[in-house]
Design a protein around this motif. Sequence first.
Motif, PDB file in Angstrom:
ATOM      1  N   GLU A 139       0.830  -1.224   0.000  1.00 46.50           N
ATOM      2  CA  GLU A 139       0.000   0.000   0.000  1.00 46.50           C
ATOM      3  C   GLU A 139       0.860   1.268   0.000  1.00 46.50           C
ATOM      4  O   GLU A 139       0.364   2.345  -0.305  1.00 46.50           O
ATOM      5  CB  GLU A 139      -0.970  -0.006   1.192  1.00 46.50           C
ATOM      6  N   GLU A 140       2.140   1.143   0.351  1.00 42.45           N
ATOM      7  CA  GLU A 140       2.993   2.337   0.392  1.00 42.45           C
ATOM      8  C   GLU A 140       3.639   2.646  -0.959  1.00 42.45           C
ATOM      9  O   GLU A 140       4.403   3.597  -1.087  1.00 42.45           O
ATOM     10  CB  GLU A 140       4.084   2.159   1.458  1.00 42.45           C
ATOM     11  N   PHE A 141       3.351   1.818  -1.988  1.00 44.30           N
ATOM     12  CA  PHE A 141       4.046   1.985  -3.267  1.00 44.30           C
ATOM     13  C   PHE A 141       3.070   1.895  -4.436  1.00 44.30           C
ATOM     14  O   PHE A 141       1.966   1.379  -4.290  1.00 44.30           O
ATOM     15  CB  PHE A 141       5.125   0.894  -3.424  1.00 44.30           C
ATOM     16  N   ASP A 142       3.539   2.373  -5.590  1.00 40.10           N
ATOM     17  CA  ASP A 142       2.776   2.187  -6.806  1.00 40.10           C
ATOM     18  C   ASP A 142       2.746   0.682  -7.122  1.00 40.10           C
ATOM     19  O   ASP A 142       3.789   0.030  -7.193  1.00 40.10           O
ATOM     20  CB  ASP A 142       3.441   2.946  -7.956  1.00 40.10           C
ATOM     21  N   ARG A 143       1.547   0.125  -7.320  1.00 37.00           N
ATOM     22  CA  ARG A 143       1.368  -1.313  -7.415  1.00 37.00           C
ATOM     23  C   ARG A 143       2.202  -1.978  -8.504  1.00 37.00           C
ATOM     24  O   ARG A 143       2.893  -2.968  -8.262  1.00 37.00           O
ATOM     25  CB  ARG A 143      -0.110  -1.595  -7.672  1.00 37.00           C
ATOM     26  N   THR A 144       2.127  -1.402  -9.705  1.00 31.25           N
ATOM     27  CA  THR A 144       2.828  -2.026 -10.831  1.00 31.25           C
ATOM     28  C   THR A 144       4.339  -1.917 -10.675  1.00 31.25           C
ATOM     29  O   THR A 144       5.066  -2.892 -10.864  1.00 31.25           O
ATOM     30  CB  THR A 144       2.411  -1.329 -12.151  1.00 31.25           C
ATOM     31  N   ALA A 145       4.795  -0.731 -10.300  1.00 28.15           N
ATOM     32  CA  ALA A 145       6.243  -0.536 -10.154  1.00 28.15           C
ATOM     33  C   ALA A 145       6.778  -1.436  -9.044  1.00 28.15           C
ATOM     34  O   ALA A 145       7.863  -2.022  -9.159  1.00 28.15           O
ATOM     35  CB  ALA A 145       6.550   0.931  -9.854  1.00 28.15           C
ATOM     36  N   PHE A 146       6.001  -1.583  -7.959  1.00 27.96           N
ATOM     37  CA  PHE A 146       6.427  -2.437  -6.845  1.00 27.96           C
ATOM     38  C   PHE A 146       6.526  -3.894  -7.301  1.00 27.96           C
ATOM     39  O   PHE A 146       7.524  -4.574  -7.047  1.00 27.96           O
ATOM     40  CB  PHE A 146       5.453  -2.299  -5.668  1.00 27.96           C
TER      41      PHE A 146
END
Length: 433
Positions: A65-72
């Motif tokens: 939840e702390e990051f951009d989903r795809t990039a993570f």
Amino acid sequence: MILGSTRRSAPPVSFRDALLRGLAPDGGLYLPTSWPSVPSDVISSWRGLPIGEIAVRVLTHLVGEEFDRTAFADLVRDAFDFPAPTVPLDDGVSVLELFHGPTLAFKDFGARFLARIFGYLLDERGDHATILVATSGDTGSAVAQGFFGVPRVQVVVLYPGGKVSRFQEAQMATLGGNIRALRVPGTFDDCQRLVKRAFLDDSLAGLHLSSANSINIGRLLPQTVYYFASWLAVGGIDAGDVVFSVPSGNLGNLTAGVIAQRLGLPVGRFVAACNTNDVLPEYLTTGAYRARPATPTLSNAMDVGDPSNFPRLAQVHGEALAALRANILGVSVSEDDTRRTIGETYRTRRYVLDPHGAVGVAAAVRVQKETGERRPIIALATAHPAKFADVLREELGFEPPLPEPWRDWASRPVKAHDLPDVSYATFRAYLLQ
Ligand SMILES: *Cc1c(COP(=O)(O)O)cnc(C)c1O
């Protein structure tokens, strides 16, 4: 995810902040304050997925939840781009091979994830950083290989010239690019002193110095992933509760296993497999924690006399000795037993163990014999046997070959810079040049 300090007097922080700080300001270690559990039918549905996909699911669940989903997801896949197979060995014992990464040891999992998430955060802020590491060998190589090619990060690895193995030197000092290897004409303590002083030097603020310390929570959480992968590999729900035998030194690996268990992984109990440096087994028996200098053994990455992750392990068990005892069985394995296990495992199963993996297997077999344990036991093999050519030649009469990418290591040019002396002024001038 909210994390608190094991010393309880620092304010709670997000995963991002814990990652960037490393150590909490009160000197404690960051640990999640609650465990978002994954239902066991969800875990079961991951069966058959490659480890990279299991990693995306576990780590997204924890901190996504702390990051951009795809990039993570992309950075997690990139960090977990090598396999971690579980190989059946014998009568209910399997081996989880954690040595297929770039430095042929399990620390690659933590180092590669930390490097990529660090790069992500710097990118987001348009920032850059210089990571300083002092090493006596293994940590420096995992960090150098982990951060190699990560944009916005320069790594400076300081190692004592002539005091690391030639293979370790090849792992840190032949990369070039964003990895600068600095050969110091002194000891590991000299390297560490220079690094510590640099961190306190305000005139270096422009370099944005940072560390990739082994106590960073960003190295611990990714180590939960292979526990999930291995449980699924031995049958998942069909296997039921399993037991993990974890070759232990600073207790990071064991703590990661217990975190996986808190997240809902069906683990019956853990075996803390130690060499003769037995602070934890002794503590579990006597209730007294007695730190002391480490003694050298064949499984040298586990030669630890005051395990740095002990406060985390205690806190995950509510600081209660009875809870620790119920969940963790401490076993200390002698040098003779380690050698015998390497020999016997090869003669009876044609399987080559390194000394660290041998401690894990020896402890697993002892627990089966002495406690009548019938659940499947998975022993973690933390290093590739080819890294311990001398011991294996003595026990088996041959040296296992290095994996293909490392066959030509001896002919790779070492690109280290020689520091002319161990004075801080010289080191500082090198950093600023
Ligand atoms: C670091 C290391 C260990 C010990 O792991 P901890 O997390 O410190 O307990 C075991 N085996 C190998 C090969 C290691 O490099």
